[in-house]
Enzyme design. Structure first.
Site, PDB file in Angstrom:
ATOM      1  N   ASP A 135      -2.806   2.459  -6.142  1.00  0.00           N
ATOM      2  CA  ASP A 135      -1.814   2.560  -5.073  1.00  0.00           C
ATOM      3  C   ASP A 135      -1.742   1.348  -4.150  1.00  0.00           C
ATOM      4  O   ASP A 135      -1.038   1.390  -3.138  1.00  0.00           O
ATOM      5  CB  ASP A 135      -2.066   3.813  -4.236  1.00  0.00           C
ATOM      6  CG  ASP A 135      -3.415   3.803  -3.545  1.00  0.00           C
ATOM      7  OD1 ASP A 135      -4.280   3.003  -3.944  1.00  0.00           O
ATOM      8  OD2 ASP A 135      -3.603   4.596  -2.610  1.00  0.00           O
ATOM      9  N   GLU A 136      -2.413   0.247  -4.470  1.00  0.00           N
ATOM     10  CA  GLU A 136      -2.279  -0.937  -3.620  1.00  0.00           C
ATOM     11  C   GLU A 136      -2.532  -2.206  -4.422  1.00  0.00           C
ATOM     12  O   GLU A 136      -3.245  -2.202  -5.429  1.00  0.00           O
ATOM     13  CB  GLU A 136      -3.209  -0.871  -2.407  1.00  0.00           C
ATOM     14  CG  GLU A 136      -4.681  -0.849  -2.730  1.00  0.00           C
ATOM     15  CD  GLU A 136      -5.537  -0.920  -1.479  1.00  0.00           C
ATOM     16  OE1 GLU A 136      -5.201  -1.701  -0.552  1.00  0.00           O
ATOM     17  OE2 GLU A 136      -6.557  -0.221  -1.423  1.00  0.00           O
TER      18      GLU A 136
ATOM     19  N   ASP B  57       0.860  -1.187   0.000  1.00  0.00           N
ATOM     20  CA  ASP B  57       0.000   0.000   0.000  1.00  0.00           C
ATOM     21  C   ASP B  57       0.893   1.232   0.000  1.00  0.00           C
ATOM     22  O   ASP B  57       1.655   1.459   0.945  1.00  0.00           O
ATOM     23  CB  ASP B  57      -0.901  -0.028   1.241  1.00  0.00           C
ATOM     24  CG  ASP B  57      -2.020   1.005   1.180  1.00  0.00           C
ATOM     25  OD1 ASP B  57      -2.136   1.703   0.159  1.00  0.00           O
ATOM     26  OD2 ASP B  57      -2.768   1.111   2.169  1.00  0.00           O
TER      27      ASP B  57
END
Length: 367
Positions: A102-103, A8
């Site tokens: 983003d993860e 993350d």
């Protein structure tokens, strides 16, 4: 037993802005357009100290942090950085399941990089991300996806937390039940009414009692309490819903929403056609949407949805728009209610070998 990493990125959009503009470093950065209609896309850790969070109205963020620097989002730039990061993941495993820009989850049970442990792989990934992008990432390592996701948040920002198989039960026990995936505010409140506040409390409940109270979801709650999660990391996971939504320039009454509903329906249909093309290119069997969803948000931020699963799915954008507009008739709030957001979705995408979705338009079913 699987070895799963959840990576993350730390305050991703805001961190990209601070990286690319040194004058923003150390300052409270809010990625959002200014104005009453905007919502926060991301906030730097300096802004989070003041209570600014993603998805809150931008005007509230400005009240909480008057000195915040507002930066309009640049999604093309964020996507380019995300692709750099995914290339780093690919050095270690082909089993990568992106959740957003983003993860992502990574299954490193059989890594292609030859590193000895999942912990070593997570360290190498975080180091490579920092060296090649100048950004920091947090990671969780565990034998299942949901435990890895909880662990990645444990030492944020720029942290690594490992939950080995023998420690899973002890790690989960003191957590609030709201930390479990799928347990939202309503379910958490209901559990607390039953005297169940922590995972340990949940674990003490007989599975049959949970099933009696929550149906099939009760069985899932019982499994999660014991750290059981058999869901694999799924690369290229097909979407089960495609939707589009937009915040209106000004709050509008229900009878003024139809043009905006049609605009969102056209956008959703275009996205659906792109997804269909990707399915064909990937060799996946064709799927069709079984449910049409209308989403509205009132001026006071109340969210409501109306849905319909017609006997035959829409076969053209016009049919989708007509049905979505018909769903407006199912909204029973007072006439004075004003709405700030409109969305249209296609849900429950499923393979149906007996149907040909694209054999021409037909009349929209009555809602």
């Amino acid at each position: 037993m699987r070895k799963v990493i959840h990576v993350d990125m730390d305050a991703f959009y805001a961190s990209v802005e601070q990286r690319d503009d040194p004058s923003l470093r150390g300052r409270p950065v809010v990625v959002a357009w200014r104005g009453a209609r905007s919502v926060v896309c991301a906030a730097s850790y300096e802004a989070r100290v003041f209570g600014v969070r993603s998805a809150m109205p931008a005007i509230r963020a400005e009240r909480l942090c008057p000195d915040a620097v507002f930066v309009p989002p640049d999604f093309a730039r964020y996507k380019a950085v995300s692709q750099q990061i995914r290339a780093i993941f690919a050095r270690h495993t082909e089993l990568v399941e992106p959740l957003s820009l983003d993860e992502a989850y990574l299954d490193v049970t059989r890594p292609r990089s030859g590193l000895a442990s999942a912990t070593d792989i997570a360290r190498h990934i975080r180091a490579a991300i920092f060296e090649e992008t100048g950004l920091t990432a947090s990671a969780g390592v565990a034998p299942s996806k949901f435990v890895a996701k909880i662990a990645s948040d444990w030492r944020k920002p720029d942290g690594l937390f490992v939950v080995p198989p023998a420690r899973v039960l002890d790690f989960l026990a003191p957590l609030a039940v709201g930390r479990l995936p799928g347990v939202g505010r309503v379910t958490e409140a209901r559990l607390q009414e039953l005297g169940i506040a922590t995972v340990a409390d949940l674990r003490a409940q007989p599975a049959d009692a949970l099933v009696a109270e929550f149906g099939r979801w009760g069985r899932r709650l019982h499994e999660l309490a014991f750290g059981i999660d058999e869901h694999p990391v799924e690369p290229e996971r097909p979407h089960t819903q495609i939707s589009s939504e937009d915040t209106l320039e000004q709050d509008l009454p229900l009878d003024a929403l139809a043009p905006h509903v049609r605009r969102m329906a056209a956008r959703t249909w275009a996205a659906w056609e792109r997804q269909r093309e990707r399915d064909v290119q990937a060799g996946r069997p064709p799927r069709q949407p079984r449910t049409i969803v209308l989403k509205l948000k009132t001026a006071d931020f109340r969210i409501l949805t109306r849905s319909l699963s017609p006997p035959r799915p829409p076969r053209a954008g016009q049919a989708l728009a007509d049905t979505a507009c018909a769903l407006l008739g199912r909204v029973d709030l007072p006439p004075a209610t004003r709405y700030r957001l409109v969305g249209v979705g296609l849900a429950n995408l499923a393979h149906d070998p007996q149907a040909d979705l694209f054999d021409g338009p037909h009349d929209a079913p009555r809602a």
